[in-house]
Enzyme design. Structure first.
Site, PDB file in Angstrom:
ATOM      1  N   LYS A 156      13.355   2.701   2.200  1.00  0.00           N
ATOM      2  CA  LYS A 156      13.140   2.603   0.753  1.00  0.00           C
ATOM      3  C   LYS A 156      11.697   2.945   0.415  1.00  0.00           C
ATOM      4  O   LYS A 156      10.780   2.208   0.757  1.00  0.00           O
ATOM      5  CB  LYS A 156      13.424   1.183   0.257  1.00  0.00           C
ATOM      6  CG  LYS A 156      13.488   1.138  -1.267  1.00  0.00           C
ATOM      7  CD  LYS A 156      13.317  -0.257  -1.824  1.00  0.00           C
ATOM      8  CE  LYS A 156      11.888  -0.586  -2.147  1.00  0.00           C
ATOM      9  NZ  LYS A 156      11.268   0.268  -3.170  1.00  0.00           N
ATOM     10  N   GLY A 209       3.164  -3.935   2.424  1.00  0.00           N
ATOM     11  CA  GLY A 209       2.969  -4.191   0.998  1.00  0.00           C
ATOM     12  C   GLY A 209       2.167  -5.455   0.786  1.00  0.00           C
ATOM     13  O   GLY A 209       1.339  -5.833   1.620  1.00  0.00           O
ATOM     14  N   SER A 210       2.449  -6.118  -0.320  1.00  0.00           N
ATOM     15  CA  SER A 210       1.641  -7.273  -0.691  1.00  0.00           C
ATOM     16  C   SER A 210       2.003  -8.492   0.157  1.00  0.00           C
ATOM     17  O   SER A 210       3.134  -8.618   0.641  1.00  0.00           O
ATOM     18  CB  SER A 210       1.859  -7.596  -2.167  1.00  0.00           C
ATOM     19  OG  SER A 210       3.207  -7.941  -2.387  1.00  0.00           O
ATOM     20  N   VAL A 213       5.031 -10.567  -1.381  1.00  0.00           N
ATOM     21  CA  VAL A 213       6.387 -10.072  -1.096  1.00  0.00           C
ATOM     22  C   VAL A 213       6.679 -10.192   0.404  1.00  0.00           C
ATOM     23  O   VAL A 213       7.794 -10.537   0.806  1.00  0.00           O
ATOM     24  CB  VAL A 213       6.563  -8.620  -1.597  1.00  0.00           C
ATOM     25  CG1 VAL A 213       7.906  -8.055  -1.183  1.00  0.00           C
ATOM     26  CG2 VAL A 213       6.436  -8.570  -3.120  1.00  0.00           C
ATOM     27  N   GLU A 231       3.056  -5.632   7.544  1.00  0.00           N
ATOM     28  CA  GLU A 231       1.675  -5.133   7.408  1.00  0.00           C
ATOM     29  C   GLU A 231       1.279  -5.424   5.975  1.00  0.00           C
ATOM     30  O   GLU A 231       1.787  -4.785   5.045  1.00  0.00           O
ATOM     31  CB  GLU A 231       1.597  -3.624   7.667  1.00  0.00           C
ATOM     32  CG  GLU A 231       2.138  -3.164   9.001  1.00  0.00           C
ATOM     33  CD  GLU A 231       1.311  -3.613  10.184  1.00  0.00           C
ATOM     34  OE1 GLU A 231       0.256  -4.256   9.976  1.00  0.00           O
ATOM     35  OE2 GLU A 231       1.730  -3.350  11.310  1.00  0.00           O
ATOM     36  N   GLU A 357      -8.037  -9.469  -2.661  1.00  0.00           N
ATOM     37  CA  GLU A 357      -7.841  -8.035  -2.448  1.00  0.00           C
ATOM     38  C   GLU A 357      -7.728  -7.351  -3.813  1.00  0.00           C
ATOM     39  O   GLU A 357      -6.763  -7.555  -4.535  1.00  0.00           O
ATOM     40  CB  GLU A 357      -6.556  -7.798  -1.645  1.00  0.00           C
ATOM     41  CG  GLU A 357      -6.313  -6.329  -1.371  1.00  0.00           C
ATOM     42  CD  GLU A 357      -5.072  -6.075  -0.531  1.00  0.00           C
ATOM     43  OE1 GLU A 357      -4.008  -6.614  -0.866  1.00  0.00           O
ATOM     44  OE2 GLU A 357      -5.187  -5.311   0.447  1.00  0.00           O
TER      45      GLU A 357
HETATM   46  P1  NDP Z   1       4.806  -4.834  -3.335  1.00  0.00           P
HETATM   47  O1  NDP Z   1       4.548  -5.670  -2.154  1.00  0.00           O
HETATM   48  O2  NDP Z   1       5.565  -5.391  -4.472  1.00  0.00           O
HETATM   49  O3  NDP Z   1       5.566  -3.469  -2.925  1.00  0.00           O
HETATM   50  C1  NDP Z   1       5.663  -2.956  -1.627  1.00  0.00           C
HETATM   51  C2  NDP Z   1       7.089  -2.478  -1.349  1.00  0.00           C
HETATM   52  O4  NDP Z   1       7.955  -3.613  -1.322  1.00  0.00           O
HETATM   53  C3  NDP Z   1       7.646  -1.553  -2.428  1.00  0.00           C
HETATM   54  O5  NDP Z   1       8.512  -0.607  -1.835  1.00  0.00           O
HETATM   55  C4  NDP Z   1       8.433  -2.513  -3.293  1.00  0.00           C
HETATM   56  O6  NDP Z   1       9.434  -1.880  -4.033  1.00  0.00           O
HETATM   57  C5  NDP Z   1       9.020  -3.427  -2.234  1.00  0.00           C
HETATM   58  N1  NDP Z   1       9.452  -4.730  -2.747  1.00  0.00           N
HETATM   59  C6  NDP Z   1       9.013  -5.400  -3.856  1.00  0.00           C
HETATM   60  N2  NDP Z   1       9.670  -6.562  -3.994  1.00  0.00           N
HETATM   61  C7  NDP Z   1      10.557  -6.641  -2.968  1.00  0.00           C
HETATM   62  C8  NDP Z   1      11.515  -7.614  -2.551  1.00  0.00           C
HETATM   63  N3  NDP Z   1      11.703  -8.733  -3.239  1.00  0.00           N
HETATM   64  N4  NDP Z   1      12.240  -7.371  -1.446  1.00  0.00           N
HETATM   65  C9  NDP Z   1      12.059  -6.238  -0.724  1.00  0.00           C
HETATM   66  N5  NDP Z   1      11.174  -5.287  -1.070  1.00  0.00           N
HETATM   67  C10 NDP Z   1      10.416  -5.482  -2.160  1.00  0.00           C
HETATM   68  O7  NDP Z   1       3.421  -4.300  -3.836  1.00  0.00           O
HETATM   69  P2  NDP Z   1       3.029  -3.866  -5.337  1.00  0.00           P
HETATM   70  O8  NDP Z   1       3.454  -2.482  -5.526  1.00  0.00           O
HETATM   71  O9  NDP Z   1       3.540  -4.847  -6.346  1.00  0.00           O
HETATM   72  O10 NDP Z   1       1.460  -4.000  -5.301  1.00  0.00           O
HETATM   73  C11 NDP Z   1       0.852  -5.244  -5.636  1.00  0.00           C
HETATM   74  C12 NDP Z   1      -0.337  -5.518  -4.771  1.00  0.00           C
HETATM   75  O11 NDP Z   1       0.082  -5.564  -3.407  1.00  0.00           O
HETATM   76  C13 NDP Z   1      -1.426  -4.460  -4.794  1.00  0.00           C
HETATM   77  O12 NDP Z   1      -2.273  -4.609  -5.860  1.00  0.00           O
HETATM   78  C14 NDP Z   1      -2.081  -4.708  -3.460  1.00  0.00           C
HETATM   79  O13 NDP Z   1      -2.992  -5.770  -3.572  1.00  0.00           O
HETATM   80  C15 NDP Z   1      -0.941  -5.102  -2.566  1.00  0.00           C
HETATM   81  N6  NDP Z   1      -0.426  -3.973  -1.761  1.00  0.00           N
HETATM   82  C16 NDP Z   1      -0.774  -3.884  -0.453  1.00  0.00           C
HETATM   83  C17 NDP Z   1      -0.354  -2.823   0.289  1.00  0.00           C
HETATM   84  C18 NDP Z   1      -0.731  -2.696   1.715  1.00  0.00           C
HETATM   85  O14 NDP Z   1      -0.761  -1.596   2.238  1.00  0.00           O
HETATM   86  N7  NDP Z   1      -1.003  -3.771   2.422  1.00  0.00           N
HETATM   87  C19 NDP Z   1       0.475  -1.748  -0.257  1.00  0.00           C
HETATM   88  C20 NDP Z   1       0.835  -1.954  -1.646  1.00  0.00           C
HETATM   89  C21 NDP Z   1       0.389  -3.027  -2.329  1.00  0.00           C
HETATM   90  P3  NDP Z   1       9.156  -1.361  -5.532  1.00  0.00           P
HETATM   91  O15 NDP Z   1       7.759  -0.902  -5.603  1.00  0.00           O
HETATM   92  O16 NDP Z   1      10.111  -0.275  -5.707  1.00  0.00           O
HETATM   93  O17 NDP Z   1       9.451  -2.548  -6.385  1.00  0.00           O
END
Ligand code: NDP
Length: 453
Positions: A156, A209-210, A213, A231, A357
């Site tokens: 995804k 991601g965050s 989540v 990660e 962050e």
């Molecule tokens: P998220 O953690 O929400 O998104 C990362 C991925 O997880 C996306 O593909 C998202 O899908 C998916 N996701 C979101 N909610 C769920 C869930 N309940 N179950 C499974 N998958 C899910 O990051 P954000 O885009 O909201 O960014 C917010 C903050 O997170 C940023 O400001 C930053 O601080 C941090 N971040 C850190 C990253 C890293 O590399 N460590 C990368 C991105 C963000 P979708 O986007 O389609 O909802």
């Protein structure tokens, strides 16, 4: 745009690019079931043939580097240089892990009364959830070792940045990978991502991601004792000692945090400088920051592009509104999601800008008095993903690298993630290590078999 589609936006101009269909739970289930069916034949492909298919996949990606880069420039606002590097990273990562199918060795362990041998059996369907900050490399880091180990993959992309993933899914078929071995499922995290976690046929989740989540995904995986790699976020320090090559440290520091407009989990968003060199370092840092070329990434010479979305810009602006900016670079006007690279100085380790962050082009600089205090300040965070140490004293470089509670340190450089070395975080930056020579094993179960004689 309809409720089951998303309009991709060019973040440099805030203009629509294309509508992308968002998968439903039912469509996600179908993708997972087909991936499970494909698993039985994919795992049975002879190791040498699986290796050849992955190399062919790499070659097809190589033929499309410019096309993939162009998609990422428009979809994610990445600079041309970064976007081409990222597409090349997908190719190189596939080539590296194409060596794995023929090297997934088991062990023979001495026991009485027979022979004890181990096998690395693939897990089945692996679910990869990719964020928007580095759509191509993060996709490849999970996908390549998972496929090499004989798993099938459902992937995804982030809702905001699906275009390169969709194209890479098509290129896999062009390269001859059987249908449903790699399935890209664009959709919402709350729909597709959640279903990967709750569907019993998905045997491992790779999430980037965050932290918020990530915690939720870990809890979801616990329900089925599902394997998971996380990660997550970071608040990494760049520690500069007074004996360092200060000019080199100051010249490179902006790129260690403002690359990808600071939307990097490994961003060195804290700079700790030994007090005796503090003023000199800041004087060298200022021209390095103000000299950065922050331009529409459609311009080949751009060094920093926009933030990914209006929402991300307002989050970052919220941090800047609380502090006094010591100095900042420039950024274009217009409708895009721009924030200039900004430097804040602080001596308050409880300040939000120091602790959280930001995920934007903002760096906080703080002086320290000695090595012990530098390590204490660097470790005073819930995160632990990366970090840098600048010093001419190699013994100190190693000592501090060992003392900082973080998964990826570099001395006198800001080395980025390499697909051939282990990558992962301490504390709330993550769980598990992917990448490196052992990564394919992390996508297998080690099975132990005893044969009596
Ligand atoms: P998220 O953690 O929400 O998104 C990362 C991925 O997880 C996306 O593909 C998202 O899908 C998916 N996701 C979101 N909610 C769920 C869930 N309940 N179950 C499974 N998958 C899910 O990051 P954000 O885009 O909201 O960014 C917010 C903050 O997170 C940023 O400001 C930053 O601080 C941090 N971040 C850190 C990253 C890293 O590399 N460590 C990368 C991105 C963000 P979708 O986007 O389609 O909802």
């Amino acid at each position: 745009m309809t409720t089951d589609s998303y309009t991709v936006i060019n973040p440099a101009t805030a203009t629509p690019v294309i509508d992308v269909h968002l998968a439903s739970v039912e469509e996600t289930d179908t993708a997972i079931e087909r991936a499970q069916e494909a698993f039985e034949s994919w795992r049975a492909v002879a190791p040498g043939d699986r290796a050849r298919l992955l190399r062919r996949f790499a070659a097809v990606v190589d033929d499309h580097i410019d096309e993939l880069a162009e998609l990422e420039v428009r979809n994610a606002g990445h600079t041309w240089g970064n976007a081409r590097w990222e597409a090349g990273n997908v190719r190189d990562c596939l080539n590296y892990y194409s060596a794995a199918p023929e090297r997934l060795f088991g062990r023979q362990i001495p026991v009485a009364g027979g022979v004890d041998i181990t096998f690395h059996e693939p897990l089945g369907v692996v679910g990869i959830i990719v964020p928007w900050n580095f759509p191509m490399p993060i996709l490849a880091w999970g996908m390549a070792p998972a496929l090499a180990a004989g798993n099938t993959v459902v992937l995804k992309p982030a809702e905001l940045t699906p275009l390169t993933a969709i194209r890479i899914g098509e290129l896999a078929l062009e390269a001859g990978l059987p249908e449903h071995v790699l399935t890209v499922v664009p959709g919402k995290g709350s729909v597709v991502g959640e279903r990967f976690v709750t569907h019993p046929l998905v045997r491992k989740i790779v999430f980037t991601g965050s932290t918020a989540v990530g915690k939720r995904i870990m809890a979801g995986c616990a329900d089925q004792v599902k394997r998971v790699t996380l990660e997550l976020g970071g608040k990494s320090s760049n520690i500069v000692f007074a004996d360092a090559d200060l000019a080199a440290a100051a010249a490179s520091a902006p790129y260690a945090v403002f690359d990808n407009a600071g939307q990097d989990c490994c961003a060195r968003s804290r700079i700790l400088v030994e007090r005796s060199a503090y003023d000199e370092f800041l004087a060298l840092l200022e021209p390095a920051v103000t000299g950065m070329r922050v331009l529409d990434p459609a311009d080949e010479t751009s060094e920093m592009g926009p933030l990914i979305s209006a929402q991300q810009r307002s989050t970052v602006q919220g941090y800047l509104d609380e502090v006094e900016v010591a100095f900042a670079g420039s950024s274009p006007g217009g409708e895009g999601f721009w924030v200039p690279p900004s430097v804040v100085t602080t001596e308050d380790p409880s300040a939000r800008i120091w602790r959280e962050e930001v995920f934007g082009p903002v760096v906080a600089v703080m002086p320290f008095d000695d090595e012990v205090q530098a390590v204490e300040l660097a470790n005073d965070t819930e995160y632990g993903l990366s970090g840098s140490i600048f010093t001419r004293d190699l013994g100190r470089g190693l000592r501090v690298a060992r003392a900082v509670e973080s998964g990826n340190l570099s001395v006198n450089s800001h080395a980025a993630v390499r697909y051939w070395t282990p990558f992962g975080g301490y504390k709330q930056s993550g769980l598990g290590r992917e990448l490196g020579p052992d990564a394919p094993q992390a996508f297998t179960e080690e099975k132990n078999v005893f044969i009596a004689h």
